[in-house]
Structures are given as C-alpha cells and as structure tokens.
Design a protein around this motif. Structure first.
Motif, short mmCIF file in Angstrom:
data_model
loop_
_atom_site.label_atom_id
_atom_site.label_comp_id
_atom_site.label_asym_id
_atom_site.label_seq_id
_atom_site.Cartn_x
_atom_site.Cartn_y
_atom_site.Cartn_z
N HIS A 61 -32.43 -11.44 20.84
CA HIS A 61 -32.58 -12.46 20.01
C HIS A 61 -34.19 -12.82 19.69
N ILE A 62 -34.72 -12.32 18.89
CA ILE A 62 -36.19 -12.18 18.81
C ILE A 62 -37.06 -12.99 17.65
N PRO A 63 -36.55 -14.11 17.40
CA PRO A 63 -37.44 -14.75 16.22
C PRO A 63 -38.86 -15.13 16.93
N THR A 64 -39.68 -14.83 16.07
CA THR A 64 -41.34 -15.18 16.55
C THR A 64 -41.54 -16.83 16.26
N THR A 65 -42.08 -17.43 17.13
CA THR A 65 -41.89 -18.91 16.76
C THR A 65 -43.62 -19.48 17.13
N CYS A 66 -44.02 -20.40 16.46
CA CYS A 66 -45.27 -20.80 17.00
C CYS A 66 -45.33 -22.49 16.86
N GLY A 67 -44.31 -22.87 17.52
CA GLY A 67 -44.10 -24.47 17.16
C GLY A 67 -43.13 -24.86 18.35
N GLN A 68 -43.18 -26.04 18.59
CA GLN A 68 -42.32 -26.52 19.58
C GLN A 68 -40.75 -26.40 19.28
N GLN A 69 -39.99 -25.70 20.27
CA GLN A 69 -38.53 -25.38 20.04
C GLN A 69 -37.83 -26.72 20.22
N LYS A 70 -36.72 -26.82 19.70
CA LYS A 70 -35.96 -28.02 19.79
C LYS A 70 -35.63 -28.09 21.08
N SER A 71 -35.74 -29.26 21.80
CA SER A 71 -35.67 -29.54 23.22
C SER A 71 -35.07 -31.15 23.18
N LEU A 72 -35.62 -31.81 24.37
CA LEU A 72 -35.31 -33.09 24.53
C LEU A 72 -35.57 -34.09 23.35
N PRO A 73 -34.73 -35.15 23.19
CA PRO A 73 -34.76 -35.69 22.09
C PRO A 73 -36.27 -36.46 21.83
N TRP A 74 -36.99 -36.70 22.82
CA TRP A 74 -38.26 -37.50 22.71
C TRP A 74 -39.38 -36.23 22.43
N ILE A 75 -38.89 -34.96 22.53
CA ILE A 75 -40.15 -34.00 22.46
C ILE A 75 -39.90 -33.91 20.91
N LYS A 76 -41.24 -33.77 20.13
CA LYS A 76 -41.16 -33.47 18.64
C LYS A 76 -40.79 -31.91 18.42
N HIS A 77 -39.81 -31.75 17.63
CA HIS A 77 -39.34 -30.51 17.26
C HIS A 77 -39.98 -30.31 16.05
N ASN A 78 -40.56 -28.73 16.24
CA ASN A 78 -41.33 -28.22 14.80
C ASN A 78 -40.18 -27.66 14.30
N LYS A 79 -39.84 -28.12 12.94
CA LYS A 79 -38.43 -27.30 12.48
C LYS A 79 -38.73 -26.18 11.75
N LEU A 80 -40.15 -26.10 11.32
CA LEU A 80 -40.48 -24.88 10.33
C LEU A 80 -40.90 -23.61 11.05
N GLU A 81 -41.44 -23.95 12.13
CA GLU A 81 -42.18 -23.11 13.00
C GLU A 81 -41.39 -22.51 14.03
N SER A 82 -40.45 -23.24 14.36
CA SER A 82 -39.28 -23.06 15.54
C SER A 82 -37.82 -23.53 14.91
N PRO A 83 -37.39 -23.01 13.97
CA PRO A 83 -36.05 -23.41 13.43
C PRO A 83 -35.18 -23.36 14.42
N ALA A 84 -34.15 -24.20 14.48
CA ALA A 84 -32.90 -24.40 15.31
C ALA A 84 -31.76 -24.05 14.61
N THR A 85 -31.62 -24.38 13.23
CA THR A 85 -30.26 -24.26 12.65
C THR A 85 -30.63 -23.30 11.27
N GLY A 86 -29.57 -23.12 10.68
CA GLY A 86 -29.63 -22.15 9.65
C GLY A 86 -30.51 -22.70 8.60
N LYS A 87 -30.03 -24.17 8.28
CA LYS A 87 -31.14 -24.69 7.19
C LYS A 87 -32.42 -24.66 7.39
N GLU A 88 -32.84 -24.83 8.55
CA GLU A 88 -34.35 -24.50 9.00
C GLU A 88 -34.83 -23.24 8.74
#
Ligand code: HEM
Lengths: 348, 133
Positions: A61-88
């Motif tokens: 599983h090798i997506p390249t990312t350069c943003g905050q991964q989806k994590s705990l709710p109070w940590i801001k998730h960077n949806k574009l740079e580290s997409p967690a869902t199909g839509k992102e």
C-alpha cells in the motif's frame, strides 16, 4: 546522440511521406490505410496496456502523501494530501490530472555557499501544462475537419483561440504556443546537464515528432496552403468510415497526417501512454488508510504451516516411547492447559 | 482485474470522448459545398477565369486578399498583375464581389463547410446576396 538519432528518424518519416506521395502517388495509403491502422493500433494498444496494469497486483500500500494523515478527531486531517476515502482520492486525482499538482512541487537543488538548498522550479510545470492544454485545444479544433456540421463548442473554441484576429487566415494562438512549449521542453533536455544525461532517444523522439507535427500544421495553415475543402472531404470520409481520396491535396497534408499516424501508433508503446498510466499510479490512486483497512498483498498464497500442536499430534506416540517430553499428555491434559492459560494471563 | 469496475468505467468514458468524430456524424447528411458561379458578371465573361487559376484560388484566396489589403493600404498600389499579366483593380468589394456577387451561395458555401467566419464583413459592405453570413 539520442537527440540526433531521434531527429534523423523524424526527418526520415517526413521523407517517406514526401516520396510516397510525390513520387509513388500512394495518396490512399498515406491518407486512409495508414491513419486507420494507426488509430486501431492506438485504441487496442492503449486498452491493452491499461488492462494489463489493471491485472497487475499492487503488493504494498504505497500512496505518496505530504500532509497530515487522518488521525484523532482534534488533529486536522489534510484531505487532499493524505486522502483517507475514495472521494478524497478522487478529488486528489482530479487536481493531479487537470493541474499537475505533483509537478508543481518540482524542486531544484542549488548551492548557497556551502549549504544545499532546494529552490522552487516551476518552469517545467508551466511549460508542461501549457503544452498539454494547447495540445488538447488544437486537437479539439481539429474536429472541424472531422464533423459536418461542426458542433458549436468547436466554433466557440476557435473564436476564443483566434480572438487576436492577427493575419489571414486568422492566427490560432494555441498552435503557436504548442510549438513554443514543445521547443522549450526539448531545450530543457539539452541545456540542463543532468537531464541531458538521463535523456534517451525515447525522450527526444516524441518531442521531435510533436514539434514536426505542429510545424507542418502551421506551415500548412499559414504558408504552404492546401485546399481545405478537399482535405475535409478526406477527413470526414475517414470519420464516416467511407473513405475518399480527392486529388490535388498538397503533399504537406500527407506529411502532417503521416506524422500524426506515427504518433498515434507509437503512443501505446512509449512513455506517452502516461495518458492512461496517470490514472493507474498506485502512489496517487490509493487512499492513505493503511491504519484503518488492512492491505493484503494479492499474491500472498495460503502459506502451509505445520504447527507444533500438529507435529506433536502426529508423532506423540513415538515421542513418548523414546522419552521426549510432550506438552499434551492424554492423562495430564487438564494440568497443562491450565498452566498455559495461567502463563498467558500472567503476561497481560 | 483488480478494481475492474472502475477501470472499465474509465476506459468506456475515454472511448466516448475519443471516438466522438466516429459517431457524431451518424445520421447527419454530409452536405458538400457547392459554390455557385452563375452570377450575371461571370456569365458575361468571355473567359471564365478568376484572378488566378482555380486550384490556386481554392487554396490561397485568403492569401491574395491579405496581400491585396497590404498592397492597397500600405504600399498604395491599387492594381494587381496576375500570373498571366492581366490587371485587376485591388478591391474586395469592387473586384472579388463584383464577379462573386452571390456571397451566400459562393463564399459562405465553403466557409460554412470549413467552419470559418471571416470577420471582413464587419466593415466591408456586401450587396444584395449579402447580409446572411
Ligand atoms: C489525423 C489527425 C490530423 C489531421 C487530419 C490534421 C490536419 C490538419 C490540417 C488540414 C491543418 C491545417 C488547418 C488549416 O489550414 O486551417 C492542420 C493544422 C495544424 N495541426 Fe493538424 N491534423 C491532425 C492531427 C494533429 C495533431 C495530433 C496535432 C498536435 C500536435 C496537430 C497540430 C496541428 C497544428 C499545431 C496546426 C496549425 C494550425 C492550428 O493551430 O490549427 N494536428 N492539421
């Protein structure tokens, strides 16, 4: 060397078309047979390549990312740079395909005193995006040769593209911009030593080919004119699958279309197939959800394991008979299991 | 295939765009241009000849018009000598359009087919066969 060789090949293609039409009068071959063969090769080749990619497993599983991964709710998730869902992922792909975002991050290593710094290098991105969009627009404008009546979006693009109203026939900006951009992309390979070092004939050839296509197109429109009404009879004939070859079309047209046919036929077997490849890049099209969803390497087979329990089961009698201690002794069974569970509790 | 559904959808969308010229024309009449040369002036010509040869005119009439415009307006030359040495007054309205007075059955026939809309008529005047572009 690579550049000279590729240039030679393109010149040879021009000469082949010129001799074929002027000398051997093979208008039907260059105007109908080769273009059809090239288009069929293009479609079959491209689909073949894409399906082949589709069949290749992605082991990791090798997506390249350069943003905050989806994590705990109070940590801001960077949806574009580290997409967690199909839509992102979809959004990220759209921006990648339409705006070349990852190329926008292109950097250049420089020395500043004795330190190494990474400066921004946007020229490649700029030339790349200008090149691709002007190519697209030129291609869409060419639809006027393949459709009758011409759909209104083609006229709209033509009127925007020609709004400078320079000269007669009206100057189409994208044609010239295309030639300029592809020339820049070529000069870049020659001038930057590191890039020249890694450039192969397979890098130069498409550049020269596209340069030659644009140059013959521009020559044909503004300088060595051909009878466009006859050209359109030929091209609509191609699109309607009822080819005709009117006589009296200038050789420059056959050179242009022969180079274009070469481009189409060459496409699926070359780096140009990144047209399809971009959509199937695992580093781009996977969601960064490896902490939520387990990615199993598709070619993992079911590993045959022989556990100690099974081993003992198989050889217990023999082990007991030679005095090797066994874990599971039919009479002492309860004892042992108790011990085992105590042990595991103790660990926790 | 992995993710076969998505990949095949992608291929189908691509084919829909890429094969547009092959299905767009289906069922549409392939009207070819038929420029009419039956104007009163041309009918009276002894020799039915244009400014230059027909083949040359078909491919290069816009070039001639551009040269004419430059000759008339930049070099103040109002006569044009063709390849045969015949003289013509340089004028879009009074030369071309005198013989080809049927603009919409002549110029526009081809231009509609080739999808070109010369903007010359924003300023230059066209008589009877006129207005319609
Ligand atoms: C089978 C496909 C093609 C055919 C039949 C074709 C034919 C033509 C013709 C007849 C012209 C002259 C237009 C005029 O005089 O108004 C032209 C111009 C031109 N062509 Fe193509 N062409 C094809 C594909 C391409 C491709 C793939 C490219 C992209 C590199 C290209 C680039 C150009 C350029 C840059 C011009 C200059 C004028 C302009 O900007 O429209 N052509 N082409």
């Amino acid at each position: 060397m690579g550049a000279l060789f590729s240039f030679g090949v393109v010149i040879a293609l021009v000469i082949i078309a010129l001799v074929g039409v002027k000398g051997a009068h093979l208008q039907a071959l260059f105007g109908v047979v080769i273009p059809y063969a090239a288009v069929v090769t293009f479609f079959i080749g491209l689909i073949y390549r894409v399906v082949k990619w589709g069949k290749s497993p992605v082991p990791f599983h090798i997506p390249t990312t350069c943003g905050q991964q989806k994590s705990l709710p109070w940590i801001k998730h960077n949806k574009l740079e580290s997409p967690a869902t199909g839509k992102e992922v979809f959004l990220r792909m759209v921006l990648e395909v339409l705006l070349f975002r990852s190329l926008f991050r292109n950097l250049k290593m420089q020395r500043s005193g004795d330190r190494v710094v990474y400066g921004s290098a946007k020229w490649l991105w700029l030339a790349g995006i200008v090149f691709h969009y002007s190519f697209l627009i030129v291609l869409i404008r060419h639809l006027r040769l393949f459709t009758n009546p011409v759909p209104s979006f083609v006229s709209l693009i033509e009127s925007v593209d020609g709004f400078l109203q320079i000269g007669v026939p009206n100057l189409m900006m994208t044609g010239v911009v295309l030639l300029a951009a592809v020339t820049y992309l070529f000069l870049r390979r020659i001038y930057i030593p590191q890039v020249r070092y890694i450039s192969l004939p397979a890098d130069y050839f498409p550049l020269f080919l596209i340069m030659a296509i644009a140059a013959t197109g521009i020559l044909m429109r503004y300088f060595i004119r051909v009878d466009i009404v006859k050209v359109k009879e030929l091209t609509t004939g191609l699109a309607r699958l009822s080819p005709t070859v009117p006589d009296g079309i200038g050789s420059i047209f056959y050179i242009h279309i022969f180079l274009v046919s070469t481009l189409f036929a060459y496409f699926p077997f070359s780096k140009l197939v990144h047209l399809g490849g971009i959509f199937l890049s695992p580093t781009r099209n996977l969601a960064n959800n490896s902490r939520m969803v387990r990615h199993v390497n598709p070619w993992n087979y079911d590993v045959k394991v022989h556990t100690y329990e099974e081993y003992e089961e198989e050889f217990r009698d023999k082990m007991i008979s030679v005095g090797i201690p066994v874990e599971k002794n039919p009479p002492a069974e309860e004892n042992k299991t108790e011990e085992a569970s105590e042990e595991s509790e103790g660990k926790e | 295939m992995y993710d076969g559904g998505k990949i095949i959808t992608g291929i189908i969308i691509f084919l829909l765009f890429a094969t547009f010229p092959f299905y767009y024309n289906i069922g549409k009449a392939n009207v070819k241009p038929d420029p009419k040369l039956d104007t009163p002036v041309i009918k009276q010509l002894a020799e039915k000849k244009c400014v230059e040869s027909k083949e040359y005119m078909r491919a290069n009439h816009m070039q001639i018009l551009d040269d004419w415009r430059n000759m008339a307006l930049r070099e103040a030359k109002r006569t044009y000598r063709n390849a045969e040495g015949k003289l013509f007054e340089i004028s879009l309205q009074n030369t071309c359009m005198k013989c080809h007075s049927n603009k919409n059955k002549f110029c526009d026939e081809c231009h509609k087919y080739a999808n070109v809309k010369p903007y010359c008529w924003d300023c230059h005047f066209v008589k009877e066969g006129g207005a319609a572009k």
